[in-house]
Design a protein around this motif. Structure first.
Motif, PDB file in Angstrom:
ATOM      1  N   LEU A   1     -21.835  29.221 -41.923  1.00 14.17           N
ATOM      2  CA  LEU A   1     -21.955  29.059 -40.441  1.00 14.17           C
ATOM      3  C   LEU A   1     -20.717  29.259 -39.751  1.00 14.17           C
ATOM      4  CD1 LEU A   1     -24.251  25.767 -40.815  1.00 14.17           C
ATOM      5  CD2 LEU A   1     -24.836  27.912 -40.101  1.00 14.17           C
ATOM      6  N   GLU A   2     -20.825  29.763 -38.665  1.00 15.69           N
ATOM      7  CA  GLU A   2     -19.335  29.880 -37.977  1.00 15.69           C
ATOM      8  C   GLU A   2     -19.571  29.494 -36.377  1.00 15.69           C
ATOM      9  OE1 GLU A   2     -18.191  33.986 -38.003  1.00 15.69           O
ATOM     10  OE2 GLU A   2     -19.904  34.559 -39.400  1.00 15.69           O
ATOM     11  N   GLU A   3     -18.499  29.460 -36.029  1.00 17.22           N
ATOM     12  CA  GLU A   3     -18.376  28.838 -34.467  1.00 17.22           C
ATOM     13  C   GLU A   3     -19.082  29.639 -33.605  1.00 17.22           C
ATOM     14  OE1 GLU A   3     -14.231  29.172 -32.965  1.00 17.22           O
ATOM     15  OE2 GLU A   3     -14.907  28.323 -31.172  1.00 17.22           O
TER      16      GLU A   3
ATOM     17  N   ASP B   1     -32.386  17.885 -32.761  1.00 17.66           N
ATOM     18  CA  ASP B   1     -31.512  18.196 -31.729  1.00 17.66           C
ATOM     19  C   ASP B   1     -30.904  19.695 -31.785  1.00 17.66           C
ATOM     20  OD1 ASP B   1     -30.774  15.904 -30.482  1.00 17.66           O
ATOM     21  OD2 ASP B   1     -30.213  15.139 -32.574  1.00 17.66           O
ATOM     22  N   ILE B   2     -30.882  20.422 -31.037  1.00 18.61           N
ATOM     23  CA  ILE B   2     -29.952  21.524 -31.066  1.00 18.61           C
ATOM     24  C   ILE B   2     -28.434  21.340 -31.033  1.00 18.61           C
ATOM     25  CG2 ILE B   2     -29.636  23.773 -29.998  1.00 18.61           C
ATOM     26  CD1 ILE B   2     -32.404  23.445 -31.010  1.00 18.61           C
ATOM     27  N   VAL B   3     -27.740  21.965 -31.924  1.00 13.77           N
ATOM     28  CA  VAL B   3     -26.362  21.945 -31.875  1.00 13.77           C
ATOM     29  C   VAL B   3     -25.639  23.143 -32.044  1.00 13.77           C
ATOM     30  CG1 VAL B   3     -26.471  19.781 -33.319  1.00 13.77           C
ATOM     31  CG2 VAL B   3     -26.174  22.087 -34.860  1.00 13.77           C
ATOM     32  N   VAL B   4     -24.525  23.340 -31.449  1.00 14.46           N
ATOM     33  CA  VAL B   4     -23.771  24.431 -31.424  1.00 14.46           C
ATOM     34  C   VAL B   4     -22.383  24.254 -31.995  1.00 14.46           C
ATOM     35  CG1 VAL B   4     -22.882  24.216 -29.299  1.00 14.46           C
ATOM     36  CG2 VAL B   4     -22.977  26.348 -30.098  1.00 14.46           C
ATOM     37  N   LEU B   5     -21.756  25.111 -32.964  1.00 18.67           N
ATOM     38  CA  LEU B   5     -20.895  24.853 -33.726  1.00 18.67           C
ATOM     39  C   LEU B   5     -19.497  25.134 -33.054  1.00 18.67           C
ATOM     40  CD1 LEU B   5     -21.368  25.785 -37.334  1.00 18.67           C
ATOM     41  CD2 LEU B   5     -22.265  23.773 -36.200  1.00 18.67           C
ATOM     42  N   THR B   6     -18.520  24.331 -32.865  1.00 19.73           N
ATOM     43  CA  THR B   6     -17.400  24.599 -32.266  1.00 19.73           C
ATOM     44  C   THR B   6     -16.471  24.974 -33.483  1.00 19.73           C
ATOM     45  OG1 THR B   6     -16.482  22.154 -32.759  1.00 19.73           O
ATOM     46  CG2 THR B   6     -17.686  22.597 -30.726  1.00 19.73           C
ATOM     47  N   ASN B   7     -15.004  25.333 -33.088  1.00 17.94           N
ATOM     48  CA  ASN B   7     -14.111  25.420 -34.284  1.00 17.94           C
ATOM     49  C   ASN B   7     -13.891  24.664 -35.418  1.00 17.94           C
ATOM     50  OD1 ASN B   7     -12.795  23.710 -32.572  1.00 17.94           O
ATOM     51  ND2 ASN B   7     -10.849  24.806 -32.707  1.00 17.94           N
ATOM     52  N   ASP B   8     -14.249  23.072 -35.187  1.00 16.11           N
ATOM     53  CA  ASP B   8     -14.128  22.146 -36.136  1.00 16.11           C
ATOM     54  C   ASP B   8     -15.119  21.325 -36.429  1.00 16.11           C
ATOM     55  OD1 ASP B   8     -13.622  21.120 -34.080  1.00 16.11           O
ATOM     56  OD2 ASP B   8     -11.707  20.074 -34.576  1.00 16.11           O
ATOM     57  N   GLY B   9     -16.483  21.510 -35.608  1.00 14.10           N
ATOM     58  CA  GLY B   9     -17.403  20.506 -35.651  1.00 14.10           C
ATOM     59  C   GLY B   9     -18.655  21.130 -34.880  1.00 14.10           C
TER      60      GLY B   9
END
Ligand code: ZN
Ligand code: ZN
Length: 375
Positions: free
Chosen positions: A331-333, A355-363
């Motif tokens: 998984l990537e940002e 829930d829909i999540v979107v990855l940030t640079n650290d979470g």
């Protein structure tokens, strides 16, 4: 789709360039992309020519072109395509659009990547013209491009999250004893349309109907204290989708629901929270799935969690990355996907938390903020 909104032309120019580069890096000689989400991602156009061939052709070098029936050329020529360095090649019934599509693509094409919406009738005709080429899905060749959302896309998905949260905020007052699932669903359809331009789906699964993950809604009458799975989604004018599930109890008091439901919901909520906490660059799609599955299995409900943990979302509701066993994709940002474990007890009740999540640079950022407690 009507009244669609697109980004500015330079966004699509960049994407076409990136697609060409990604394909070249993988040794692909030609991309053939049929209409639908991938075509819209690369051109901004949602044109559909049904059984007639419309295809975006991206060669290894130089400008791309679009082959389409002359009857659809005007639609395609609208913004932003008119501002792109993309040649439009119209064809008339009786002509061979497959030859048109391959003209100028070069000789000795070895590796061709096909968009997943191209149907067998089109694929077989391309194969007949290029019998010595090998074929693969463009979905994989361009995975990095499609799965990593840029800031503008994330902003649209965030809007979609707010839109569906606003609908969920109305659900508790709609779930009244004596009403049918269908009555609730029709109210939800109106609310979804207030926030979106298209209703994608409405699931209202009360009591035993909640145990069928693909139930839509029925004439079943709601009773006090019954669990109800409500999974809803719509499309924004930009083409980006929402998708969010909450589980409710008619009347809003979870202590009136069956004891086994109350126990299982605590397990489900913990499992979903644990998976969100692990959603950061470096985890794999399979890792996230394993977290929900192990938590639910450890509590004895493993046999009742019968589907993958989630799916990517963007211009389509279900796309890569699929959050499931065997998907070792790192998984990537910028990747956006659902985390939606469920527990389904046939003949009694079901539950799902999505829930829909979107990855940030650290979470991660959760694009849905609707309360996760049963209300
Ligand atoms: Zn859903
Ligand atoms: Zn979903």
């Amino acid at each position: 789709m009507t009244d669609t909104q697109t980004f500015s032309a330079d966004v699509y120019a960049q994407r076409l360039h990136a697609a060409q580069k990604a394909a070249a890096d993988k040794g692909i000689d030609l991309l053939l992309i049929g209409t639908g989400p991938d075509f819209a991602y690369l051109t901004g156009s949602w044109v559909s020519s049904h059984e007639r061939l419309t295809v975006l052709v991206v060669p290894q070098q130089g400008n791309a072109w679009i082959v389409a029936p002359n009857t659809d050329i005007t639609d395609i020529k609208a913004a932003p395509v008119d501002e792109l360095d993309v040649e439009l090649r119209g064809w008339n019934d009786g002509e061979n659009p497959y030859e048109f599509a391959l003209r100028g693509a070069g000789d000795g094409l070895g590796k061709v990547a096909l968009g997943q919406s191209l149907t067998a009738d089109h694929v077989l005709r391309f194969q007949a013209l290029l019998p010595h080429a090998s074929y693969e899905l463009a979905t994989y060749a361009l995975a990095e491009l499609f799965t990593r959302k840029d800031e503008a896309e994330i902003a649209e998905l965030r809007k979609a999250g707010h839109a569906i949260d606003a609908v969920h905020a109305q659900v508790p007052q709609l779930l009244q004893a004596g009403r049918t699932e269908a009555e609730v669903a029709h109210e939800l359809e109106k609310l979804i349309l207030q926030e979106h331009s298209v209703i994608d789906f409405v699931i209202v699964g009360s009591g035993p109907n909640g145990a069928n993950p693909h139930h839509s809604f029925s004439d079943r009458v709601l009773a006090e204290g019954e669990p109800v799975v409500v999974d809803i989604g719509g499309t924004l004018p930009s083409g980006y989708h929402s998708d969010c599930t909450r589980t409710y109890v008619v009347g809003g008091d979870i202590s009136k629901a069956p004891q086994d439901f109350q126990d299982a919901y605590a397990v489900l909520a913990d499992a979903q929270a644990a998976a969100r906490a692990a959603a950061h660059p470096g985890s794999t799609a399979a890792d996230i799935d394993a977290i929900t599955r192990q938590a639910i299995s450890a509590a004895g409900w493993g046999d009742y969690f019968v589907h993958r943990t989630g799916h990517g979302i963007g211009l389509s509701t279900h796309e890569e990355p699929f959050i499931m066993e065997g998907n070792d994709l790192a998984l990537e940002e910028g990747m956006a996907f659902s985390i939606e474990p469920g527990i389904y007890l046939e003949g009694k009740w079901g539950m799902r938390l999505e829930d829909i999540v979107v990855l940030t640079n650290d979470g991660y950022e959760s694009l849905n903020q609707a309360p996760r407690d049963v209300r």
